[in-house]
Design an enzyme around this catalytic site. Structure first.
Site: not given
Ligand code: AP5
Length: 216
Positions: A13, A88, A130, A163, A174
């Site tokens: 996203k 969300r 990531r 992160r 998540r």
């Protein structure tokens, strides 16, 4: 352009929304980035959000709706926006309807919704590789989107970081939050006939082309 990106964590996203926003000259509004900024600045909001985000759960609807209400009232959002990470929950989606226009939440309000489809198995691998820039928020991947110099942001020269919510326990939570709380948002927009689904698997450029095609 008033566009909402829906997709599981790590589906791309942020990667695609940044690019699309630059191309169309509208702001990229990421609630995750806004919360991370609040944490970095040590604000009351950041202190409240930090442990919730680290655990992989969702921050409360009231807080998030307040943040988005204020952000969309800023002048740069008047000619359009790309929302990444909001709404969300169905409560957030219903509230957004009343914020963005005449409250119908359909194309009469100019609202379009794009759902990136990426299976859970691909998510864990993407997220574990990531890295992001703590200064400008640029997103990298140790295999598919490497910086020119290892671990250093191409733009800022800052050392890239992982992160805190990108560990396996938080990622599972998540994903669970996405299936339980956010997939009903996709159904909400499907009913209003503003949802387009795009396959999020493949090179970033190819996914971007699919997105552009589905919007044209
Ligand atoms: P948020 O920051 O929104 O995180 P998320 O939804 O979990 O999404 P991510 O940022 O992890 O992934 P992404 O889809 O943007 O993927 P990316 O482009 O980085 O939210 C974080 C937390 O904040 C939430 O858990 C919650 O606590 C809170 N929060 C935020 N909004 C909220 C709200 N509205 N209500 C309540 N709580 C809220 O890509 C991932 C990786 O894959 C990168 O390394 C990238 O380089 C790579 N990649 C991208 N595309 C491809 C591709 N096509 N092929 C291979 N690799 C790719």
């Amino acid at each position: 352009m008033k566009l909402i990106f829906i997709g599981p964590p790590g589906s791309g996203k942020g990667t695609q929304a940044k690019r699309l926003a630059a191309q169309h000259g509208v702001p990229h509004i990421s609630t995750g980035d806004m919360l991370r900024e609040a944490i970095a600045d040590g604000t009351a909001l950041g202190q409240q959000a930090a442990p919730i985000m680290a655990s992989g759960a969702l921050v409360s609807d009231d807080l998030m709706i307040g943040i988005i209400n204020d952000r969309l009232a800023k002048p740069d959002a008047a000619r359009g926006f790309i929302l990444d990470g909001f709404p969300r929950t169905v409560v957030q989606a219903e509230k957004l309807d009343t914020i963005v226009g005449n409250g119908s939440g359909n194309e009469a309000d100019g609202l379009r919704v794009l759902q990136l489809l990426v299976p859970d198995e691909a998510i864990v691998k993407r997220i574990s590789l990531r890295r992001s820039c703590p200064v400008c928020g640029a997103i990298y991947h140790l295999e598919s989107a490497r910086p020119a110099v290892d671990s250093v942001c191409d733009r800022e020269g800052a050392e890239l970081i992982a992160r805190p919510d990108d560990n396996e326990t938080a990622v599972r939570k998540r994903l669970e939050a996405f299936h339980r709380q956010t997939l009903p948002v996709a159904t909400f927009y499907k009913t209003k006939q503003v949802l387009r689904e795009v396959d999020g698997i493949g090179p970033v450029d190819e996914v971007f082309e699919r997105i552009e095609r589905s919007l044209s």
